[in-house]
Design an enzyme around this catalytic site. Structure first.
Site, PDB file in Angstrom:
ATOM      1  N   ASP A 137     -13.979 -42.703  23.872  1.00  0.00           N
ATOM      2  CA  ASP A 137     -12.527 -42.573  23.662  1.00  0.00           C
ATOM      3  C   ASP A 137     -11.702 -43.824  23.988  1.00  0.00           C
ATOM      4  OD1 ASP A 137     -13.383 -39.997  23.165  1.00  0.00           O
ATOM      5  OD2 ASP A 137     -12.149 -39.033  24.691  1.00  0.00           O
ATOM      6  N   LYS A 190     -14.274 -35.509  18.229  1.00  0.00           N
ATOM      7  CA  LYS A 190     -14.331 -34.264  19.009  1.00  0.00           C
ATOM      8  C   LYS A 190     -12.909 -33.761  19.253  1.00  0.00           C
ATOM      9  CE  LYS A 190     -14.534 -36.870  23.340  1.00  0.00           C
ATOM     10  NZ  LYS A 190     -13.279 -36.431  23.941  1.00  0.00           N
ATOM     11  N   CYS A 220     -13.506 -37.208  30.283  1.00  0.00           N
ATOM     12  CA  CYS A 220     -14.462 -37.203  29.166  1.00  0.00           C
ATOM     13  C   CYS A 220     -15.784 -37.890  29.511  1.00  0.00           C
ATOM     14  CB  CYS A 220     -13.813 -37.797  27.929  1.00  0.00           C
ATOM     15  SG  CYS A 220     -12.460 -36.743  27.326  1.00  0.00           S
TER      16      CYS A 220
END
Ligand SMILES: [Zn+2]
Length: 212
Positions: free
Chosen positions: A17, A115, A160
């Site tokens: 990310d 995601k 994450c």
């Protein structure tokens, strides 16, 4: 304590990310996130297999505080799958905030794994959404490629990256978090909790200096 790591054929680097909304001036900026971009670019050169993950929410996602009346960002609520932190709107599909940081340069990355696309489930982990049952497909990719060791870097360490490391370990991969290639949000003691969790899971936190 891991002293030295030699990158090998069965390794994968998962870059979590590194997107504009999590970086400076982003909607959900992680403190000092921009510092990891150059670190990750250099690190990725050591790996022949690299996966980039991308948080990729539809508008009105259930993890957004704005989706709930009278709720504020960073509050925790209970959803159908359990506790969920509410976030500022971030990484909305197709918006500039969802794009990778412009200085992230890993042209040999083989997979971009998106995601968080289901409106009613958040997905911190690159492997399973937050209901812990809905797979993203990454596990199949890694297994079919015969990969055995997972290295994680990116944003944020205490969300994450943490949950991706947990799921990688629980799926049977030797798993390492490269901590100086991560940055944290740190709300409600989340960094300390992550360190304890990773220690319990036998996931070492190593530094980039560990690589030979
Ligand atoms: Zn998100």
């Amino acid at each position: 304590m891991v002293e030295r790591v030699v990158a090998a054929e069965g390794d994968v680097l998962i870059v979590v990310d590194v997107q504009n909304d999590f970086c400076e001036n982003g909607n959900l900026a992680v403190p000092r996130a921009d510092e990891v971009v150059a670190v990750i670019n250099r690190l990725a050169e050591r790996f022949s297999t690299v996966v980039l993950t991308q948080d990729w929410h539809p508008p009105g996602h259930l993890s957004f505080a704005s989706t709930h009346s009278e709720r504020r960002a960073y509050e925790t609520i209970t959803l159908h799958y359990g506790e969920q932190v509410l976030w500022p709107d971030h990484c909305v599909q197709g918006t500039p905030g969802a794009e990778f940081h412009k200085l992230l340069q890993i042209p040999h990355a083989g997979l971009v794994l998106r995601k968080g696309m289901h409106r009613t489930i958040d997905s911190y982990s690159a492997f399973y959404e937050n209901d812990r049952r809905t797979p993203t497909g990454l596990l199949g990719y890694l297994r079919e490629r015969g990969l055995t060791r997972v290295f994680l870097a990116g944003l944020a360490f205490d969300f994450c990256v943490h949950y991706s490391a947990r799921d990688a370990r629980q799926a049977g991969f030797s798993t390492f978090v490269i901590e100086d290639a991560c940055r944290s949000i740190d709300i409600g003691g989340s960094v300390d909790a992550t360190r304890r969790s990773l220690a319990d899971l036998h996931v070492p936190c190593i530094g980039t200096q560990a690589f030979i």
